[in-house]
Motif scaffolding. Sequence first.
Motif, short mmCIF file in Angstrom:
data_model
loop_
_atom_site.label_atom_id
_atom_site.label_comp_id
_atom_site.label_asym_id
_atom_site.label_seq_id
_atom_site.Cartn_x
_atom_site.Cartn_y
_atom_site.Cartn_z
N LEU A 50 0.85 -1.19 0.00
CA LEU A 50 0.00 0.00 0.00
C LEU A 50 0.89 1.23 0.00
CD1 LEU A 50 -2.82 1.40 0.36
CD2 LEU A 50 -2.36 1.30 2.82
N ILE A 51 0.64 2.14 -0.95
CA ILE A 51 1.40 3.37 -1.06
C ILE A 51 0.43 4.54 -0.92
CG2 ILE A 51 2.87 4.77 -2.54
CD1 ILE A 51 2.60 1.03 -3.12
N THR A 52 0.72 5.45 -0.01
CA THR A 52 -0.20 6.55 0.28
C THR A 52 0.53 7.88 0.36
OG1 THR A 52 0.04 6.27 2.68
CG2 THR A 52 -1.78 5.09 1.62
N ASN A 53 -0.23 8.94 0.09
CA ASN A 53 0.10 10.29 0.53
C ASN A 53 -1.19 10.93 1.00
OD1 ASN A 53 -1.22 11.25 -1.80
ND2 ASN A 53 0.71 11.37 -2.96
N ASP A 54 -1.21 12.21 1.20
CA ASP A 54 -2.41 12.85 1.76
C ASP A 54 -3.58 12.90 0.78
OD1 ASP A 54 -1.70 13.31 4.35
OD2 ASP A 54 -1.08 15.39 4.06
N GLY A 323 8.88 6.83 26.62
CA GLY A 323 7.93 7.78 27.18
C GLY A 323 7.67 9.01 26.33
N THR A 324 8.41 9.15 25.24
CA THR A 324 8.18 10.29 24.34
C THR A 324 6.78 10.22 23.74
OG1 THR A 324 10.52 10.42 23.77
CG2 THR A 324 8.97 11.46 22.26
N VAL A 325 6.05 11.32 23.85
CA VAL A 325 4.69 11.38 23.32
C VAL A 325 4.72 11.98 21.91
CG1 VAL A 325 2.38 12.32 23.62
CG2 VAL A 325 3.71 11.62 25.63
N ILE A 326 4.19 11.22 20.96
CA ILE A 326 4.07 11.70 19.58
C ILE A 326 2.63 12.13 19.37
CG2 ILE A 326 4.32 11.13 17.15
CD1 ILE A 326 6.95 11.00 18.65
N THR A 327 2.44 13.38 19.03
CA THR A 327 1.10 13.91 18.78
C THR A 327 0.86 13.97 17.28
OG1 THR A 327 1.20 15.27 20.79
CG2 THR A 327 -0.44 15.88 19.13
N VAL A 328 -0.25 13.40 16.85
CA VAL A 328 -0.57 13.39 15.42
C VAL A 328 -1.88 14.14 15.19
CG1 VAL A 328 0.65 11.23 15.04
CG2 VAL A 328 -1.79 11.17 15.48
N GLN A 329 -1.96 14.78 14.04
CA GLN A 329 -3.14 15.55 13.67
C GLN A 329 -3.47 15.24 12.21
OE1 GLN A 329 -4.90 17.86 15.70
NE2 GLN A 329 -6.41 17.94 14.04
N ASP A 330 -4.66 14.71 11.96
CA ASP A 330 -5.12 14.41 10.60
C ASP A 330 -4.11 13.56 9.83
OD1 ASP A 330 -7.41 15.90 11.06
OD2 ASP A 330 -6.50 17.75 10.35
N PHE A 331 -3.63 12.52 10.47
CA PHE A 331 -2.60 11.62 9.94
C PHE A 331 -3.28 10.54 9.10
CE2 PHE A 331 1.02 8.62 10.37
CZ PHE A 331 2.09 9.49 10.25
N ILE A 332 -2.93 10.46 7.82
CA ILE A 332 -3.63 9.55 6.92
C ILE A 332 -3.27 8.09 7.24
CG2 ILE A 332 -1.91 9.47 5.07
CD1 ILE A 332 -5.67 9.95 4.51
N GLY A 333 -4.26 7.23 7.18
CA GLY A 333 -4.05 5.81 7.42
C GLY A 333 -5.35 5.07 7.19
N PHE A 334 -5.40 3.82 7.64
CA PHE A 334 -6.63 3.05 7.47
C PHE A 334 -6.83 2.12 8.66
CE2 PHE A 334 -3.62 -0.04 5.82
CZ PHE A 334 -4.10 -1.25 6.33
N ALA A 335 -8.05 1.65 8.79
CA ALA A 335 -8.39 0.59 9.74
C ALA A 335 -9.45 -0.28 9.07
CB ALA A 335 -8.93 1.19 11.04
N GLU A 336 -9.38 -1.58 9.32
CA GLU A 336 -10.29 -2.48 8.61
C GLU A 336 -10.83 -3.57 9.53
OE1 GLU A 336 -7.87 -4.15 5.48
OE2 GLU A 336 -7.38 -5.93 6.67
#
Length: 342
Positions: A50-54, A323-336
Amino acid sequence: MQHEITVSAPLLDENGNLREAGYAKKLLPIYRRSDIKAGASRIKEWDYYLITNDHYAVALTIDDNGYMGLDSISFLNFDEKWETTKSPMRLFPMGKTDLPATSADGDTSIEGKDYALAFRHTEQGRELTFRMANFRNGQPVSGEILLTDEPEESMVICTPFEKKAHFYYNQKINCMRADGYIKLGEQVYRFDPQDSFGVLDWGRGVWTYHNTWYWGSASGQIGGVPFGWNIGYGFGDTSAASENMLFFGGKAHKLSQVTFHIPMKDGREDYLAPWTFSSDDGRFEMDFVPILDRAACTDFKVLKSDQHQVFGRFTGKAVLDDGTVITVQDFIGFAEKVENKW
């Protein structure tokens, strides 16, 4: 419990059972089709990219499920909210597709009536090529994509089933940079390695007849550093390890259990309503706003595949091992969610 496999050894014992259940960060267990103690019709092997961009994505599959093979091309347009999937079937390949015994070497290719796909290893990286004469509204599709910057670590899991000599061996390689194009009719869509990423789902195993699985994945970057995840559950005995993992800068960070909260409406899943995700260790907490549902259902009663691969945008937090917290906003991906009788 999260048992890590750290030593390379044959995947299966003399009875066709897993020698060691658990997860690894590299493809350490050695898969040999000849070690399997099951008929060729029960062995399932596939390579899925799977190849993605926004803005858009392409998914490519070469699949040998014993009694049937499936070769698939999907194109998804997130901006316009449409997708097209074509999946020609082959009857009784029974291993003749000759999928490689490792993801690290060997080529995978298939050619049928008016279509072809090939996944090859080159000095530059993983080269994906594909074509299909009649793809969308009579238009042909074709493309070439090169995946580079393969990370040092990935998600590898060895999952037994309750039934003897049944197992699933799987690797997910996230966050490979993608360079190439897809041509649909006269329209060309380009993948730039600065903002386009690929994932490989490499699966080998002997499955039980009726299964439902949940899988989610995302690959992108945070502050210029490649970041993504693999999450999932729903089949086999996962007491030794889950397949939940974060990836940051080429390194894997193991998660415990992640739960998909799919909204319901009138007693059924409402796949295009907002979802949420939570984890028992508090390290993966996400909201998910769907864009489109790549749905397909084939039901012959005895054989069935009901798939809902929902693409959308994740917003929330993920916590690395330190313990580093990564904050994501409108991050493209999928769930199935996929139910199979196969």
